[in-house]
Design a protein around this motif. Structure first.
Motif, short mmCIF file in Angstrom:
data_model
loop_
_atom_site.label_atom_id
_atom_site.label_comp_id
_atom_site.label_asym_id
_atom_site.label_seq_id
_atom_site.Cartn_x
_atom_site.Cartn_y
_atom_site.Cartn_z
N LYS A 1 69.28 24.81 17.24
CA LYS A 1 68.41 24.00 17.84
C LYS A 1 68.50 24.84 18.98
N THR A 2 69.69 24.86 20.14
CA THR A 2 69.32 25.36 21.34
C THR A 2 68.29 26.49 21.73
N VAL A 3 68.82 27.31 20.37
CA VAL A 3 68.15 28.78 20.57
C VAL A 3 66.34 28.44 20.14
N ALA A 4 65.97 28.02 19.53
CA ALA A 4 64.76 27.26 18.88
C ALA A 4 64.44 26.48 20.02
N GLN A 5 64.94 25.68 20.50
CA GLN A 5 64.15 25.16 21.87
C GLN A 5 64.11 26.06 23.73
N GLN A 6 65.05 26.57 23.61
CA GLN A 6 65.25 27.54 24.61
C GLN A 6 64.48 28.32 24.94
N PHE A 7 64.11 29.58 24.05
CA PHE A 7 63.74 30.85 23.47
C PHE A 7 62.64 30.62 22.51
N TYR A 8 62.67 30.04 22.31
CA TYR A 8 61.47 29.90 21.13
C TYR A 8 60.41 28.93 21.34
N GLY A 9 60.46 27.71 22.75
CA GLY A 9 60.48 27.18 22.89
C GLY A 9 59.94 25.67 21.91
N ASN A 10 61.00 25.21 20.69
CA ASN A 10 60.48 24.08 19.89
C ASN A 10 59.29 24.37 19.42
N GLY A 11 58.96 25.52 18.18
CA GLY A 11 57.48 24.77 18.21
C GLY A 11 56.59 25.82 18.65
N LEU A 12 56.74 26.87 20.02
CA LEU A 12 56.10 26.95 20.37
C LEU A 12 56.17 28.89 19.56
N SER A 13 57.09 28.67 19.18
CA SER A 13 56.82 30.62 18.59
C SER A 13 58.08 30.28 17.49
N GLY A 14 58.51 28.64 16.97
CA GLY A 14 59.77 29.29 16.61
C GLY A 14 60.00 27.92 16.17
N LYS A 15 61.01 27.55 15.44
CA LYS A 15 61.78 26.38 15.37
C LYS A 15 62.72 26.97 13.96
N ARG B 1 66.74 38.45 21.47
CA ARG B 1 67.38 38.33 20.71
C ARG B 1 68.67 38.87 21.82
N GLN B 2 69.24 39.61 23.31
CA GLN B 2 70.38 38.67 24.11
C GLN B 2 70.32 38.06 24.53
N ASN B 3 69.92 37.21 24.74
CA ASN B 3 70.31 35.44 24.95
C ASN B 3 70.13 34.83 24.00
N THR B 4 69.73 35.36 22.85
CA THR B 4 70.57 34.34 21.34
C THR B 4 71.62 35.07 21.28
N GLN B 5 72.35 35.83 21.58
CA GLN B 5 73.09 36.56 21.52
C GLN B 5 74.68 35.90 22.11
N ALA B 6 74.35 36.21 23.46
CA ALA B 6 74.86 35.48 24.82
C ALA B 6 75.52 33.58 24.60
N LEU B 7 74.65 33.33 23.90
CA LEU B 7 74.51 31.77 23.22
C LEU B 7 75.06 31.83 22.21
N MET B 8 75.26 32.56 21.07
CA MET B 8 75.87 32.86 20.07
C MET B 8 77.73 33.32 20.53
N LYS B 9 77.80 33.93 21.51
CA LYS B 9 78.70 34.57 21.17
C LYS B 9 79.63 33.25 22.32
N THR B 10 79.18 33.12 22.89
CA THR B 10 79.97 31.65 24.08
C THR B 10 80.42 30.05 22.58
N ASN B 11 79.91 30.16 22.03
CA ASN B 11 80.03 29.28 21.01
C ASN B 11 81.09 29.90 19.73
N TRP B 12 80.36 30.89 19.70
CA TRP B 12 82.13 31.33 18.57
C TRP B 12 83.55 31.35 19.27
#
Lengths: 311, 588, 319
Positions: free
Chosen positions: B352-366, B431-442
């Motif tokens: 959800k955060t990835v979709a929200q922050q990087f894809y604008g939640n509906g802008l370019s992805g959900k 993708r690098q931002n997504t990686q950073a976020l995933m890394k923090t959570n995992w």
């Protein structure tokens, strides 16, 4: 009665010279360097920057990778002196941490390039029969395509370096090696050109006539005189190495994306220039100050090592 | 063998079913129809000036059958058209060469699904004035089918026995065996029709030398004026285009190069271009640009694109030749409690955060929950709760309960095996931002994550050790999409498709996943004719992949993510065909 | 000298052959792939990819491909691109004017500006001019070109709306207006590049002149009553030009193959952009041809530099 003028007697002069202890070339140079105000300021700045990256993290405890979207893209504040990036990470902490890598890469790679370049250039310029093969070797390296070469080197060596030295040190060695090995050529050409010219000068002839061997002539006589282009190359090279490292990162061929080297922060910040300029300004300033101080140190060194400037 | 052969009832049967249910339609799109049916013309041909299109990858060849990417198939589409296009709801529409879409109802498709009859529109002409005949269609088919041509669109001809000209304007296509996916050849980017005269001397191995590759003669609204490969294509109106009132723009300038961010600037900030393609830009940069823009607006539509994480079932660190081989097992993703570890990873994935922050939640992805998506009949709901849950603490507890205890270094371990993950993807800011976020959570859950980014040119190749095919990492992430019929797509996870050294890592099952039940479902899917049963099978296959955590979908991305000029009208995007499929309808 | 030049030209041929071999080997070994464009697309299955590979001749081992390439070269055939199937020479020909118009012009401007700037900085050391020039130079090479480029775009294209930032290569210059258009669309990339070039050459010029200014012969010249201007220009400058010549000689081949980032940012379809894209696409014929031309230029210009050294400093003798 007037005070007796110090007479320039023979003994006076002799005493004058004897009481000053003999100084080596390097001490002399250091003394001369200290008189160059701008160079001293630059040295101070450089040391400050190094301290900033080495000791800074010990004093400033904000972590480099805490993601907090509520804090994203905020300008400088008390909590975040350099502001935050698009993930809310603290830029000051990242600049300190990444700065270690940037400065280390910059200086080490340049040292490697200068050493290689000077040696090859000196040999080529001095020994006529080595000139051709060495310069053709230089031509080869100048013609090599950097990107495919990098891909091949990484393909061949990354895993073994990673296994032998661990992921961080392994990549560091690889990047330093790659930059060093691909940027020595202009230095070699410049040094060789100087050698070709200086080799014909009288002082070389004089040195030879008193029996100095080649190695001594090269190292002790000619080399100190070719320092000026070498130093310029070094100062330009440091900035170049720091930036080349960032180019490598964004091509995916360098440090992993989460190592915040200065060049990398600049690269990440580039699309936010109109939204959050602070993100790019601080690392840009760091690189700029590093390169500028190394330049003025180089200026000071050139003066200090120049025998004609002793007072 | 092939993915779309034999008895397989695809979604086309679904169209049939829905067509039968709807009052007297031919199963064509019900969206604002871009078909050239002499609609109340808002403009006349040539009323407009120049249309400026900007792609951040430049076209390199204009023959769709030698295309190496979307840039080529899109730029050629202005001149070279197929028989029909895929509309926005994944149903074919007759806005190209065909007079109408053949169906069983109108007799165009034989009752046993082996023959499809396409009728060409009346009076069709090539841009050089000569008449379009069924011979051109038959010729194009044989050109593509010929292995010596090495056509990139060859796959759609698999299972087609012949394409014959019955008369000057009728084409009969026959399949080897009954094929419910009867639009397999003829519709979409696979099937642009070339002029027989232009390519007659360049068949087989000579195809790559054809001058028509750089200046094809076509039936489309525009004809190629100049082409500099890797740079720009300029077009002028095709004077022989079938609709005398179209197209609107006199010329088109199709430029390529640069990157997505500067394309976005060109569309939104300076208005230098009318159509900026594929703005894969992080929402933090894109949204402010759009919001403050007076010159441009965003055009998006969802298709089947899903950004997903693949899990490696083999051991990427096995020594020597065994590295990544299906005979090895991944130490913790495929161990005795592999499902638990995989589930924990999925539970700690914050889509959800990835979709929200990087894809604008509906802008370019959900947020993405399914791997098969975009077609309502195939959208599974069984994965919803699995998808909605994000709980790092619960994930940590799951691992802890299973015996993965936290070590002094903060990494969980059990029996000497540490949860070390190497996570690779391509070089891309989002993708690098997504990686950073995933890394923090995992890492909060107890995994140790090392990030790796690879240039796209070395990621999507089977020759590179850093590539997605070799998969010498623990997880990897990229996007893929599917045709309206997902059979061949799903086939990519069957045992036979496992990528390994012996097949040079060329096949599609990068995960090295092997599940007999899944294989069985796909076999059934190939043969199943009943649409409802097909839908069930597709959903079941999807659910296995998600619930068995073979892949973790993160974001369902928009298929079309383009910035267009605020004054550009008449653009109806589709997620299943080229973005240029109806350019004759655009106007200002 | 004539004999030296002849000898060097003779040696140039095997040098270039060896270089082309090494370069081709590197290209063959690099894990790039013309099929990577298809990504993981299941619509292009392995069989199709295998056929495409076969058609491109990629199934031959690379030494054989090298030999085929060299024999084609001997016939004047530079090969065809894997991506566009058009002749490599055509591609390079389409791009050369753009490269010269932007990167070439930037380089010429760089050299023309740099030498006087370096000279004045040396003569008036630590004056305001020197400090300003130094700082300016250091901005030039401590900030990456993608950054300066983007900054200029934001300021001049987006905010001020003075210049377009998408380069139009179809623009033909046939009158004053179109010339002005060409200037408008190339001034930003030229500035970015010239900044870097000027900075580098100016630093070297300054350093070398500083070396020479305190020398005895300068004092002699001054004491002969020569005007300072003559002393500096005719004596000191000429002797300080050797490193400048070296750098310019190294820089010209780079004009041909460099400026990758700038070309990408401003969408200038030059040879640098072609080179980088072809490397990423694994389009070996294009890359090999460009690198070969590059190697020839490197060897040629280093020879020219060596000859110029002997002209500038008559004491230099080549054995």
């Amino acid at each position: 009665m007037a005070a007796p003028a110090t007479e320039m007697t023979k003994s006076n002069v002799l005493v004058g010279t004897i009481t000053r202890p003999p100084r080596s070339l390097w001490k002399d140079a250091w003394w001369q360097f200290r008189r160059h105000r701008l160079a001293m300021i630059a040295l101070g700045t450089l040391l400050l920057l190094v301290a900033f990256t080495l000791i800074g993290p010990l004093l400033y405890h904000t972590p480099i990778d805490t993601i907090d979207f509520t804090q994203a893209l905020k300008g400088p504040s008390a909590a975040h002196p350099f502001g935050t990036d698009d993930l809310g990470r603290d830029i000051l902490a990242r600049a300190m941490f990444g700065g270690r890598v940037s400065i280390a890469v910059g200086i080490t790679a340049v040292l490697l390039a200068i050493t290689l370049g000077t040696s090859i250039g000196a040999l080529a310029g001095f020994f006529g029969r080595l000139d051709n093969p060495l310069m053709r070797f230089t031509d080869l390296f100048l013609s090599l395509p950097i990107l495919p070469l990098l891909l091949v080197i990484i393909y061949l060596f990354r895993d073994s370096l990673r296994a032998a030295f661990g992921p961080e040190l392994g990549i560091f060695l690889m990047i330093v090696g790659v930059i060093g090995v691909l940027t020595w050529m202009p230095v070699a050409r410049l040094v060789r050109a100087s050698f070709l010219s200086l080799k014909q000068k009288e002082f070389v002839e004089a040195a030879r006539s008193i029996g100095a061997r080649d190695r001594r002539i090269i190292v002790k006589h000619i080399l100190p005189n070719v320092l000026s282009p070498v130093l310029v190359a070094a100062t330009i090279g440091v900035g170049g190495a720091i930036l080349t490292e960032s180019t490598l990162s964004f091509l995916g061929l360098g440090f992993p994306p989460d190592v915040p080297t200065w060049g990398r922060i600049l690269f990440d910040a580039r699309n936010y220039l109109d939204i959050a300029p602070h993100w790019a300004i601080f690392p840009g300033l760091c690189i700029f100050l590093t390169v500028l101080s190394i330049n003025f140190i180089g200026d000071g060194l050139t003066d200090a090592l120049n025998p004609r400037k002793t007072s | 063998m092939r993915w779309r052969t034999t008895l397989a009832v695809s979604f086309s049967a679904v169209i049939l079913a829905s067509a039968c249910a709807q009052p007297g339609t031919t199963g064509t799109s019900s969206a604002p129809s871009p078909s050239a049916a002499g609609s109340a013309a808002a403009f006349k041909r040539g009323d407009g000036g120049e249309l400026k299109i900007l792609y951040w990858q430049a076209p390199t060849i204009l023959n769709p059958h030698q295309a190496t990417g979307t840039k080529d198939s899109d730029s050629s589409r202005l001149a070279v058209e197929p028989l029909a296009s895929w509309g926005p709801d994944a149903k074919p529409i007759a806005n190209a060469l065909a007079k109408e879409i053949p169906t069983v109802a109108n007799g165009g498709v034989s009752a046993d699904f082996t023959t499809v009859t396409w009728k060409l529109k009346d009076g069709l002409k090539w841009s050089d004035g000569s008449a379009v005949t069924a011979d051109d269609v038959a010729f194009t088919f044989s050109l593509i089918k010929d292995p010596a041509s090495a056509a990139t669109t060859e796959d759609n001809t698999e299972g087609v026995k012949s394409v014959v000209a019955k008369d000057a304007s009728t084409v009969v296509l026959t399949y080897d065996a009954p094929n419910p996916n009867f639009y397999q050849w003829g519709v979409g980017t696979c099937c642009g029709i070339l002029q027989k005269k232009q390519f007659a001397d360049f068949t087989g191995a000579k195809l790559k030398d054809a001058p028509g590759n750089l200046k094809p003669i076509g039936t489309g609204p525009y004809q190629v004026d100049t082409f500099k490969p890797g740079d720009v294509v300029t077009y002028t109106i095709n004077p022989n285009f079938r609709d005398p009132n179209k197209p609107f723009f006199k010329t088109v300038n199709f430029k390529g190069g640069g990157d997505a961010e500067s394309s976005a600037r060109a569309a939104f900030q300076t208005g230098d271009v009318d159509y900026a393609w594929n703005l894969q830009v992080t929402a933090g940069v894109l949204k402010p640009m759009i919001d403050s823009s007076t010159k441009g607006k965003m055009l998006t539509v969802y298709g089947s694109s899903v950004e997903r994480i693949l899990i490696n079932f083999s051991d990427p660190n096995a020594p020597g030749d065994q590295r990544g081989e299906p005979t090895t097992k991944h130490p913790f993703f495929n161990g005795a409690d592999g499902l638990t570890v995989r589930k924990a990873l999925a539970l700690a994935t914050d889509r959800k955060t990835v979709a929200q922050q990087f894809y604008g939640n509906g802008l370019s992805g959900k947020p993405g929950c399914n791997i098969i998506t975009g077609i309502p009949e195939f959208e599974s709901t069984a994965t919803q709760s699995f998808c909605d849950s994000f709980d790092v603490t619960a994930a940590a507890k799951m691992l802890d309960d299973a015996g993965w205890k936290l070590g002094a270094d903060g990494v969980r371990a059990k029996g000497g095996v540490k949860l070390n993950i190497l996570y690779q993807t391509t070089v891309n800011a989002v993708r690098q931002n997504t990686q950073a976020l995933m890394k923090t959570n995992w890492e909060k859950a107890g995994f140790k994550v090392e990030l790796k980014s690879v240039p796209a040119g070395t990621f999507f190749t089977n020759t590179s050790p850093d590539g997605a095919n070799h998969f010498w990492s623990d997880i990897e992430m990229f996007t893929n999409n599917s045709d309206p019929d997902p059979t061949s797509y799903l086939n990519g996870w069957t045992t036979k498709q496992i990528a390994q050294k012996s097949n040079n890592w060329q096949t599609g099952n990068y995960n090295r996943y092997s599940n007999a039940e899944f294989d069985g479902i796909i076999d059934q899917l190939r043969k199943e004719t009943d649409p409802a049963k097909r839908a069930t099978l597709v959903k079941k296959a999807n659910d296995i992949l998600i619930l068995d955590v073979v892949i973790i979908p993160i974001v369902t991305r928009t298929q079309v993510t383009s910035g267009i000029s605020s004054t550009l009208k008449g653009v109806v995007p589709t997620g299943w065909d080229s973005e240029m499929y109806a350019i004759q309808d655009w106007y200002k | 000298m004539g004999r030296y030049i002849a000898r060097r030209l003779l040696i140039a041929i095997p040098t270039i052959i060896v270089i082309s071999f090494v370069v081709y080997a590197i290209l063959a070994l690099a894990p790039t792939d013309p099929l990577s464009q298809f990504g993981a697309d299941p619509r292009v299955p392995p069989e199709v990819r295998a056929r495409i590979r076969e058609a491109l001749g990629l199934n031959d081992p690379w030494p054989i491909r090298y030999v085929k390439w060299v024999s084609a070269l001997a016939r004047g055939d530079f090969g065809t691109s894997f991506m566009s199937h058009s002749s490599v020479m055509d591609l390079i020909g389409q791009r050369l004017p753009n490269t010269l118009a932007v990167v070439g012009v930037a380089y010429v401007i760089g050299v023309i500006l740099a030498v006087p700037i370096g000279m004045i900085s040396a003569v008036r050391r630590y004056s305001f001019f020197d400090h300003f020039a130094t700082t300016f130079a250091f901005v030039g090479f401590s900030v990456p070109t993608f950054f300066t480029g983007l900054l200029l775009i934001i300021v001049f294209s987006i905010n001020l709306r003075w210049f377009p930032f998408i380069y139009d290569s179809t623009l033909q210059i046939h009158d004053v207006n179109s010339f002005i258009d060409q200037v408008k669309q190339s001034i930003m990339p030229i500035t970015v590049l010239a900044l870097f070039d000027t900075a580098t050459i100016a630093r070297y010029t300054r350093a070398e002149m500083l070396e020479h200014l305190p020398l005895d012969y300068v004092r002699t010249a001054r004491s002969k009553g020569l005007r300072e201007q003559v002393v500096v220009l005719r004596h000191v400058l000429r002797n300080s030009l050797i490193p400048v010549v070296t750098l310019v000689a190294l820089g010209v081949p780079a004009v041909f193959g460099g400026a990758i980032v700038t070309e990408q940012i401003f969408r200038v379809p030059g040879i640098g952009e072609l080179l980088v894209r072809s490397i990423g696409d694994g389009d070996t014929p294009v890359v090999a041809a460009i690198l070969l031309i590059f190697a020839v230029l490197v060897v040629l210009f280093n020879l020219i530099a060596d000859v110029l050294y002997a002209v500038l400093d008559p004491r230099i003798k080549y054995t």
